[in-house]
Design a protein around this motif. Structure first.
Motif, short mmCIF file in Angstrom:
data_model
loop_
_atom_site.label_atom_id
_atom_site.label_comp_id
_atom_site.label_asym_id
_atom_site.label_seq_id
_atom_site.Cartn_x
_atom_site.Cartn_y
_atom_site.Cartn_z
N ASP A 138 -8.59 8.81 15.95
CA ASP A 138 -7.69 9.53 16.85
C ASP A 138 -6.27 8.98 16.84
N VAL A 139 -6.00 7.90 16.10
CA VAL A 139 -4.64 7.35 16.09
C VAL A 139 -3.73 8.23 15.25
N SER A 140 -2.44 8.10 15.51
CA SER A 140 -1.42 8.67 14.64
C SER A 140 -0.58 7.53 14.11
N VAL A 141 -0.23 7.61 12.84
CA VAL A 141 0.48 6.52 12.18
C VAL A 141 1.77 7.06 11.56
N ALA A 142 2.87 6.35 11.78
CA ALA A 142 4.12 6.58 11.05
C ALA A 142 4.36 5.33 10.22
N CYS A 143 4.55 5.49 8.91
CA CYS A 143 4.60 4.31 8.04
C CYS A 143 5.55 4.51 6.88
N ILE A 144 5.74 3.45 6.13
CA ILE A 144 6.54 3.50 4.92
C ILE A 144 5.66 3.17 3.71
N GLY A 145 6.14 3.60 2.54
CA GLY A 145 5.47 3.26 1.30
C GLY A 145 6.22 2.16 0.58
N PRO A 146 5.90 1.91 -0.67
CA PRO A 146 6.61 0.89 -1.44
C PRO A 146 8.12 1.10 -1.48
N ALA A 147 8.58 2.35 -1.49
CA ALA A 147 10.01 2.60 -1.53
C ALA A 147 10.69 2.05 -0.28
N GLY A 148 10.10 2.25 0.88
CA GLY A 148 10.67 1.70 2.10
C GLY A 148 10.62 0.19 2.12
N MET A 158 0.83 -1.21 0.00
CA MET A 158 0.00 0.00 0.00
C MET A 158 0.86 1.26 0.00
N SER A 159 0.30 2.33 -0.52
CA SER A 159 0.94 3.64 -0.41
C SER A 159 0.87 4.11 1.05
N THR A 160 1.62 5.15 1.35
CA THR A 160 1.60 5.70 2.72
C THR A 160 0.22 6.22 3.07
N PHE A 161 -0.46 6.84 2.12
CA PHE A 161 -1.78 7.42 2.41
C PHE A 161 -2.81 6.32 2.63
N THR A 162 -2.80 5.30 1.77
CA THR A 162 -3.75 4.20 1.92
C THR A 162 -3.49 3.45 3.22
N THR A 163 -2.23 3.28 3.58
CA THR A 163 -1.88 2.61 4.83
C THR A 163 -2.48 3.35 6.02
N GLN A 164 -2.31 4.66 6.03
CA GLN A 164 -2.82 5.44 7.15
C GLN A 164 -4.34 5.42 7.21
N ASP A 165 -4.98 5.53 6.05
CA ASP A 165 -6.44 5.49 6.02
C ASP A 165 -6.96 4.14 6.51
N LYS A 214 5.87 -2.28 8.64
CA LYS A 214 5.16 -1.38 7.72
C LYS A 214 4.73 -0.10 8.40
N ALA A 215 4.32 -0.17 9.66
CA ALA A 215 3.75 1.02 10.31
C ALA A 215 3.81 0.90 11.82
N ILE A 216 3.73 2.04 12.46
CA ILE A 216 3.56 2.13 13.90
C ILE A 216 2.29 2.94 14.14
N VAL A 218 14.72 1.13 -0.57
CA VAL A 218 15.33 2.25 -1.28
C VAL A 218 16.09 3.07 -0.25
N ARG A 219 17.37 3.26 -0.46
CA ARG A 219 18.23 3.85 0.57
C ARG A 219 17.89 5.29 0.89
N TRP A 220 17.06 5.93 0.09
CA TRP A 220 16.68 7.30 0.38
C TRP A 220 15.15 7.42 0.53
N SER A 221 14.58 6.36 1.10
CA SER A 221 13.14 6.39 1.38
C SER A 221 12.87 6.95 2.76
N VAL A 222 11.64 7.40 2.96
CA VAL A 222 11.27 8.16 4.16
C VAL A 222 10.28 7.38 5.02
N ILE A 223 10.14 7.85 6.24
CA ILE A 223 9.03 7.47 7.12
C ILE A 223 8.06 8.64 7.13
N LEU A 224 6.80 8.38 6.83
CA LEU A 224 5.82 9.46 6.67
C LEU A 224 4.72 9.35 7.72
#
Length: 695
Positions: free
Chosen positions: A176-186, A160-167, A218-220, A190-196
């Motif tokens: 009310d949850v908060s999510v930190a996750c990765i997308g397909p790049a993570g 899943m994308s980062t947005f779909t994962t969070q939704d 995948k996510a917290i 991919v060495r320059w991928s982010v946590i969103l």
């Protein structure tokens, strides 16, 4: 929060901490074994402050000299600070620490950070930090509340994308949850991928998305509970909040309409203490805007919505430098966010490297297709055009190929320096990349700062493990934009009272030199622009002061771009409120630290970072590896100072820097005496065991 009146049955719990600001527990999760445990925050604070100072100490305790970025024991650490979860202005941040996959040739221990509500909600769930070690056998996500912590199956999220994962996770666990996750790049390391988190809060530099993907995490998900953050002195915090908030009020933001309706999409101006980039006089770039239902043209059908500001607005650099195409800007930014890619590397560093290789006649194809890039750039004098010249259609294809490691995209997924090695272009990487990171506030390509500012920048780049200017905008940006002769952004309007980039009144360069001598405790700290013979004199004091402020800002934490408040044109000595951050810390924690006390705690933390690097193999030679980059000219040929680095003088400056730190000038290693002075005797003993402890 400041003890709000609770809803009956939901009274918040206080931790048993002596100090305010901390909730008392650090969560430790081993993904290999499934073991979940806690550490006592009181073992570390207040000496380790919080944030990255705490995170680096935890990392030292977890890793050893054999740990690499992909080792199971490489810890992925999320750390809050004492002011996180309180109303302290700009304190809603979380910091990420670990051995960072993006670094090159050695992935040095490094940090990144992001805003949003993840940090505050982690505190409200009962934890000051999370330490994640090991590797899961299959995709997982971590669920955290003040009632339970669970490692849950995450296979349904993988891909899943980062947005779909969070939704998806919000539907499952509540809005009310908060999510930190990765997308397909993570997921694909991919060495320059982010946590969103959310849609524009990213731990961008360092490649921590790849580390999370390597651990199959995948996510917290953080569910805020009944834990409250105790403030030691609420009245004092409120007093300082009002005073400081007035000083950092974003320039022009109060004049903007809350909602604007464009012909094809809507815009909402946003401001909050959690995540906003509260700086700059250019609303399009520096103040957060939420764009709703922007039509897609290049990335699919339908529309895209989300927040953009600062680096999120700069896809035009990769394309044609046309910043008037707002719809395209939003679309490209959100594509990278969805996939989990670092936009700074994509829109800037990697593109400029490709441009250099193209001009050298050595990069004629990408993804098997002939390419044609902009011949007028990149912007290293005498060239001034920043745009790379990719077509939008090809840029989308390239971005997706990298995120999914498809074809040649698999090579570029390794990051620019490693890709250059595989493509026979390694001899060109020095022109753009230092320690594996793209140009940023170093006087070339983009932010054309004057001498001696870029000399101090070079010292920061030399001695740290990543791009240092995620934490030190307060010098390169805030200082330079407040000089009348340079304001607002290097072009030099030269009129008394001319506004800075932040919208307040500037001071003259001569006034800044006089103020700098007092701030930094060194007579020639800011000298050298109009007196080139002083360009390398006392600059070690400036670099040291700001590296300590960087630790401070990312540990308390507060906004990097707003602090420190260096100058105030209305005061006779022109010195701003440079103790603001310490007052916030004291009010929340209940300490009575002076600025010097805080600097000593930050010095301790910086020595922990250096010790980590030394244990990884760092030497002075690694520090000096950035020197060739600065042999490229800066952008002010008509000014009296040299526009290229004076190598013998810079090496002498490095000597002085090491001596000021109590480090051995030959190796760049902290001495036994310095580590023991900082209360780091255990680290000294470990380095002695490795034969890396000068006396």
């Amino acid at each position: 929060m400041l003890d709000p009146r609770p809803v009956p049955g939901t009274e918040r719990k206080e931790g048993g901490m002596k100090y305010g600001g901390y909730v008392g527990k650090i969560l430790r999760v081993d993904l290999s074994t499934g073991k979940i445990s806690t550490l006592d925050t009181g073992r570390y604070v207040p000496d380790c402050i919080g944030g990255i100072a705490l995170g680096y100490q935890l990392l030292w305790d977890e890793v050893n000299e054999k740990t690499t970025e992909w080792s199971p024991e490489n810890a992925l650490i999320f750390a809050t600070g004492p002011c996180t979860g309180t109303p302290a202005p700009t304190a809603g941040r979380a910091e990420v620490i670990g051995i960072a996959p993006q670094g090159y040739p050695i992935p040095w221990a490094a940090q990144s950070g992001f805003g949003g509500d993840f940090g505050p909600k982690l505190k409200w769930a009962g934890y000051d930090a999370i330490v994640i070690v090991g590797k899961a056998a299959s995709p997982k996500y971590l669920y955290i509340s003040d009632e339970k912590v669970e490692i849950r199956d995450g296979k349904f999220l993988w891909g899943m994308s980062t947005f779909t994962t969070q939704d998806t996770l919000a539907r499952k666990h509540g809005d009310d949850v908060s999510v930190a996750c990765i997308g397909p790049a993570g997921e694909n390391r991919v060495r320059w991928s982010v946590i969103l988190s959310r849609d524009e809060n990213a731990a961008g530099q360092g490649g921590f998305g790849a580390l999370m993907g390597d651990k199959k995490l995948k996510a917290i998900v953080v569910k805020p509970g009944r834990t409250k953050v105790r403030v030691a002195d609420p009245a004092q915090l409120i007093e300082d909040m009002v005073r400081i908030s007035y000083e950092i009020s974003p320039a022009g933001q109060h004049e903007l309409p809350i909602v604007e309706d464009k012909d094809r999409f809507g815009v909402r101006h946003a401001s909050c203490a959690f995540s906003c980039c509260t700086a700059g006089a250019q609303p399009l770039y520096d103040l957060p805007r939420y764009y709703s239902k922007v039509p897609r043209k290049y990335t699919g059908v339908g529309s895209v919505s989300g927040t953009c500001y600062c680096v999120g607005t700069v896809s035009a650099w990769l394309l044609d430098n046309d910043f008037s195409q707002v719809e395209r800007m939003v679309e490209f930014n959100k594509l990278c966010d969805e996939l989990g890619l670092n936009v700074w590397e994509m829109f800037a560093g990697m593109g400029w490297f490709m441009q250099n290789a193209y001009h050298a006649g050595r990069l004629t194809k990408l993804l098997g297709e002939p390419i044609k890039l902009n011949p007028k750039g990149p912007a290293v004098y005498p060239k001034t055009d920043r745009s790379v010249g990719m077509t939008p259609e090809f840029a989308v294809k390239f971005i997706r190929a990298v995120a999914y490691r498809e074809g040649e995209g698999d090579i570029w997924a390794e990051g620019t320096p490693r890709a250059a090695e595989k493509l026979g272009l390694a001899d060109l990487t020095w022109k753009t990349h230092k320690h594996g990171y793209a140009p940023h506030w170093d006087g070339r390509y983009l932010q054309h700062v004057h001498s001696p500012v870029w000399i101090v920048s070079a010292l920061g780049w030399a001695t740290q493990g990543r791009d240092p200017y995620n934490q030190q905008h307060g010098y390169v940006e805030r200082y330079t934009s407040h000089i009348t002769e340079w304001a607002p952004f290097g072009e030099g309007k030269g009129q008394p009272g001319f506004p800075s980039w932040f919208g307040d009144e500037t001071i003259s360069y001569r006034e800044a030199c006089e103020a700098g001598a007092k701030i930094y405790g060194a007579r020639y700290a800011n000298e050298g622009w109009d007196k080139p013979e002083l360009a390398y004199v006392d600059k070690e004091y400036v670099a040291t002061w700001h590296e300590r402020r960087a630790i401070m800002k990312s540990s308390i934490p507060v906004c990097d771009r707003q602090f420190p408040l260096l100058f105030d044109a209305k005061k006779p000595n022109k010195i701003g409120d440079i103790e603001a951050e310490v007052r916030l810390f004291n009010a929340v924690v209940g300490t009575n630290w002076s600025l010097d006390d805080m600097h000593k705690a930050c010095e301790r933390a910086f020595n922990v970072v250096r010790a980590l690097h030394v244990r990884q193999g760092r030497t002075r030679a690694h520090d000096e590896s950035v020197i060739p980059y600065f042999t490229q000219p800066a952008n002010y040929p008509d000014e009296p100072g040299s526009q290229v680095i004076d190598i013998p003088r810079f090496k002498k400056l490095l000597d002085n820097y090491y001596k000021l730190h109590g480090w051995d000038p030959t190796t760049g290693w902290p001495t036994k005496a310095k580590l023991e002075e900082c209360g780091l005797g255990n680290i000294a003993r470990e380095l002695a065991r490795l034969g890396k402890l000068p006396r």
